[in-house]
Design a protein around this motif. Sequence first.
Motif, mmCIF file in Angstrom:
data_model
loop_
_atom_site.group_PDB
_atom_site.id
_atom_site.type_symbol
_atom_site.label_atom_id
_atom_site.label_comp_id
_atom_site.label_asym_id
_atom_site.label_seq_id
_atom_site.Cartn_x
_atom_site.Cartn_y
_atom_site.Cartn_z
ATOM 1 N N ARG A 20 0.881 -1.267 -0.087
ATOM 2 C CA ARG A 20 -0.215 0.018 -0.048
ATOM 3 C C ARG A 20 0.883 1.323 0.141
ATOM 4 N N PRO A 21 0.332 2.485 -0.224
ATOM 5 C CA PRO A 21 1.199 3.514 -0.444
ATOM 6 C C PRO A 21 1.684 3.987 0.951
ATOM 7 N N GLY A 22 3.192 4.074 0.843
ATOM 8 C CA GLY A 22 3.715 4.226 2.408
ATOM 9 C C GLY A 22 4.052 3.185 3.043
ATOM 10 N N LEU A 24 5.208 0.350 5.456
ATOM 11 C CA LEU A 24 6.468 0.398 5.915
ATOM 12 C C LEU A 24 7.236 -1.115 5.934
ATOM 13 N N GLY A 378 -4.635 2.649 -1.719
ATOM 14 C CA GLY A 378 -4.794 3.230 -0.107
ATOM 15 C C GLY A 378 -6.477 3.179 -0.368
ATOM 16 N N PRO A 439 -1.356 9.306 -4.723
ATOM 17 C CA PRO A 439 0.177 9.982 -5.095
ATOM 18 C C PRO A 439 0.167 9.822 -6.529
ATOM 19 N N ALA A 443 5.498 8.259 -7.852
ATOM 20 C CA ALA A 443 5.821 8.005 -6.181
ATOM 21 C C ALA A 443 4.962 6.536 -5.711
ATOM 22 N N GLU A 446 6.988 3.582 -6.890
ATOM 23 C CA GLU A 446 7.893 3.269 -5.757
ATOM 24 C C GLU A 446 7.528 2.424 -4.710
ATOM 25 N N ASP A 447 6.451 2.971 -4.151
ATOM 26 C CA ASP A 447 5.962 2.386 -3.169
ATOM 27 C C ASP A 447 5.290 0.821 -3.391
#
Length: 483
Positions: A20-22, A24, A378, A439, A443, A446-447
Amino acid sequence: MLAADQAWALAFNRFGFGARPGGLRLGDPRQGLLAELDAADAARLGRPDLPPTTKALQAVYDDDWRRKQERDRLEAAAIATHGMPAPSVAALVAPPPGDAAPAAMAMAMNAPRPEQQIFRAEAQARLEQACSAPIGYVERLVAFWSNHFCVSVDKSGVCRAAAGAFEREAIRPHALGRFADMLRAVEQHPAMLAFLDNAQSIGPNSLAGHANRRGLNENLAREILELHTMGVGSGYAQADVTQLAFILTGWTIVGRDGKLGEPGGFAFNPNAHEPLAATVRGRLYVEDGVAQGEAALADLAREPATARHIATKFARHFVADAPDPGLVARLAKTFRDSDGDLGALARALVADDAAWRPPATKVRNPWELTVAAYRAFGRSPSDAGPALGALDLLGMPLWRPGGPNGFSDDSVAAWASPEGMKTRVALAQRFASQIKDAPSPTALLEDVIGPTASEPTRQAVARAESRQQAYALLILSPEFQRR
């Protein structure tokens, strides 16, 4: 040895439902997968608003009874008024203007059925759970076992109303537990008994068999041996199917009258049970009542052929269409040595280097692709309708396989046909056109697939004529479509 970011990408895609975006990505990805397995009630679906099977089926029974009462009332009124019965339901799609009785009957027959509403609520809950999972490994396990022990909502109103509860009650509580416990829960669940017709199976020498001259139904017994446990070509014979079918007579669903227990629940009907001892796989079963079937299932769960069958399907689902024989053998050994501990099996897969080595050649099935698309942007869908529609178009309608063998895990053959890929293109474009606040495409790339993205994919996304086109190209990239 995979780089850390590539290993995380593989953890999300091969074992889970995508990033998912961002998202971890810290620490060891294997530990991230194991942490999901170790979470309290990891496989449970905490939705007390969803009805248990008994309540769902009681709603179906009551709706059927009300509809029958309404039909009978309107028929009586039509006879009293016109001297003839009202037209059949099929003729009431467009009743003549001013004809009140047929119009009233048509309205009653076209009212929403409770099983339709229950199905949508269950689908929504399943989708939300998959989209919100940290990685999605546990939800992938649930989907795997639900497909292994599949039922179809096309069978009947009972199956449509109970399919979601079947997964919540028979699959989820045991997805990280013992296979034997899941097997028993599945075969005693009303959804499975309805799907494979065991509720109507009567022993020829039982009291009901003598009175009604109704026959034995071997569907459930055959699929237990052929699909659920040992597998095709594993050494069982037709005699084993018949004998197991005798053992399972009397396993039924409580009707609206509640004579055998709570309406809509599982019950053992001694009057329908074949009273003689039976032999399956050379073992004699002389237990009384439901214990006879439970003993037979417990032994089938421990058959070496069952371990091989489960290990092969498990490796094929997660790793490769033609899985490494060594990996399959090690998974089968884990299954045998742990007495069918499915949590141990899931951990053994994560721990085995052979599960991480093959390239990403498996095509995501429609359920995995749909969830991955929501997660990548997301999204937490508030309405299951679009997802259900996409699954229908992609050939994997939710809880609606074409047969008791479920949807294929031979991913390229099943999901990469020219027509199937054409549908994926159209759906990706439709999905991307509805994205408003994601996003930037680069970007997001990349996520979601960054560590695995090829240069052609990066260029295609970067050079797209619009954000929507870039989003669609991201979804359609080989790195997103395959795992």
